[in-house]
Design an enzyme around this catalytic site. Structure first.
Site, PDB file in Angstrom:
ATOM      1  N   SER A  73      33.240  17.931   1.038  1.00  0.00           N
ATOM      2  CA  SER A  73      32.718  16.674   0.736  1.00  0.00           C
ATOM      3  C   SER A  73      31.388  16.617   0.520  1.00  0.00           C
ATOM      4  CB  SER A  73      33.201  15.596   1.596  1.00  0.00           C
ATOM      5  OG  SER A  73      33.045  14.364   0.904  1.00  0.00           O
ATOM      6  N   ASP A  74      30.890  15.618  -0.363  1.00  0.00           N
ATOM      7  CA  ASP A  74      29.319  15.780  -0.783  1.00  0.00           C
ATOM      8  C   ASP A  74      29.069  14.132  -1.115  1.00  0.00           C
ATOM      9  OD1 ASP A  74      26.650  17.378  -0.724  1.00  0.00           O
ATOM     10  OD2 ASP A  74      26.667  16.140  -2.564  1.00  0.00           O
ATOM     11  N   GLN A  75      28.001  13.798  -0.743  1.00  0.00           N
ATOM     12  CA  GLN A  75      27.581  12.281  -1.104  1.00  0.00           C
ATOM     13  C   GLN A  75      26.297  12.529  -1.648  1.00  0.00           C
ATOM     14  OE1 GLN A  75      26.647   9.163   1.929  1.00  0.00           O
ATOM     15  NE2 GLN A  75      28.616   8.527   1.076  1.00  0.00           N
ATOM     16  N   ALA A 115      31.988  12.558  -3.437  1.00  0.00           N
ATOM     17  CA  ALA A 115      32.932  13.563  -4.029  1.00  0.00           C
ATOM     18  C   ALA A 115      33.890  14.239  -2.973  1.00  0.00           C
ATOM     19  CB  ALA A 115      32.455  14.475  -4.730  1.00  0.00           C
TER      20      ALA A 115
END
Length: 209
Positions: A73-75, A115
Site C-alpha cells: 500500500s502507498d499513500q 493505493a
C-alpha cells in the site's frame, strides 16, 4: 470451531499504522519492509505514483515469498499551493515541516490517493486498486497548528495529522468511501481485492482460531 484456510499474508510495509489496522481485523499478518526507490518520475501524477509504489512494494516482497498473498500500500497526499501548482505532502519528520504543511492545508481541500496492491507470485496474479479521500481543512491559526503538533507529534504521517486521533478536529469534513484509508490501508478495498483471490476477509477476520 470454524477454521478458515488461506495462504499466509505478508504486509509489505514498515508502517506501524498499517500493521495496527491488520491486527485490529484479527488477521494474522507478517510484516516485511520492502526496499524500493520511492522517487516520483518526472511529471508523474500523484495517483499514478501511489499505484506504482504500492505495486512495486508488493512485487518486491512477493518475489521472495512466492506462496504468500503479499499486500502493498502507498499513500500520496496533495494540495494546491494557491497558484495553480500541486504540492505533494510527504512525511514531515519534524515540527517545522509539519507546521508548514498544516499552514498550507488551512482552509483547503487535500486529496489522499491510497493505493493497494495484492500479489501472489506463484500464480502470477496481481491486482491494484485505489481509494481517493478528500479532506476539507478548517481555517487554522498558527496557535491551532502549534497546539495540535505539540500534543500529537504526527511527524511520521503524510499531511501532518492522525485522523484516528486528534487530527480529525482540524477538519471541516471528509469525503470518503472508507475512512480507514486515511490511516494508510483501505480496508474495504482490501476486502474487495481479496475476493478476486478467493479469500473472504470477513470470514477470516471473524473465524475462531
Amino acid at each position: 470451531m470454524t477454521t478458515v484456510s488461506t495462504p499466509p499474508f505478508i504486509l509489505a510495509s514498515s508502517s506501524r499504522y498499517r500493521q495496527a489496522q491488520m491486527t485490529a481485523l484479527g488477521v494474522e499478518t507478517c510484516c516485511i519492509a520492502p526496499y524500493i526507490d520511492e522517487t516520483p518520475m518526472d511529471g508523474e501524477a500523484p495517483d499514478k505514483l501511489a499505484a506504482r509504489l504500492a505495486a512495486e512494494k508488493a512485487k518486491t516482497v512477493a518475489a521472495v515469498h512466492r506462496e504468500a498473498l503479499v499486500i502493498g500500500s502507498d499513500q500520496v497526499a496533495c494540495v494546491s499551493d494557491g497558484q495553480g501548482r500541486t504540492v505533494i505532502l510527504g512525511k514531515p519528520h519534524h515540527y517545522d515541516a509539519a507546521a508548514k504543511q498544516l499552514a498550507l492545508c488551512s482552509g483547503k481541500r487535500v486529496v489522499f490517493h491510497t493505493a493497494l496492491s495484492v500479489v501472489k507470485y506463484n500464480e502470477q496474479k496481481e491486482i491494484t486498486g485505489m481509494d481517493n479521500t478528500t479532506v476539507h481543512f478548517l481555517p487554522l491559526t498558527s496557535q491551532d497548528i502549534s497546539r495540535y503538533l505539540r500534543s500529537e507529534t504526527p511527524y511520521d504521517c503524510a499531511g501532518s495529522f492522525k485522523s484516528e486521533g486528534k487530527g480529525v478536529l482540524l477538519f471541516d469534513r471528509i469525503d470518503s468511501r472508507d475512512p480507514q484509508a486515511l490511516i494508510g490501508l483501505p480496508v474495504m478495498l482490501l476486502r474487495d481485492i481479496l475476493k478476486e483471490f478467493d479469500v473472504d476477509l470477513l470470514a477470516l477476520a471473524t473465524s475462531s482460531r
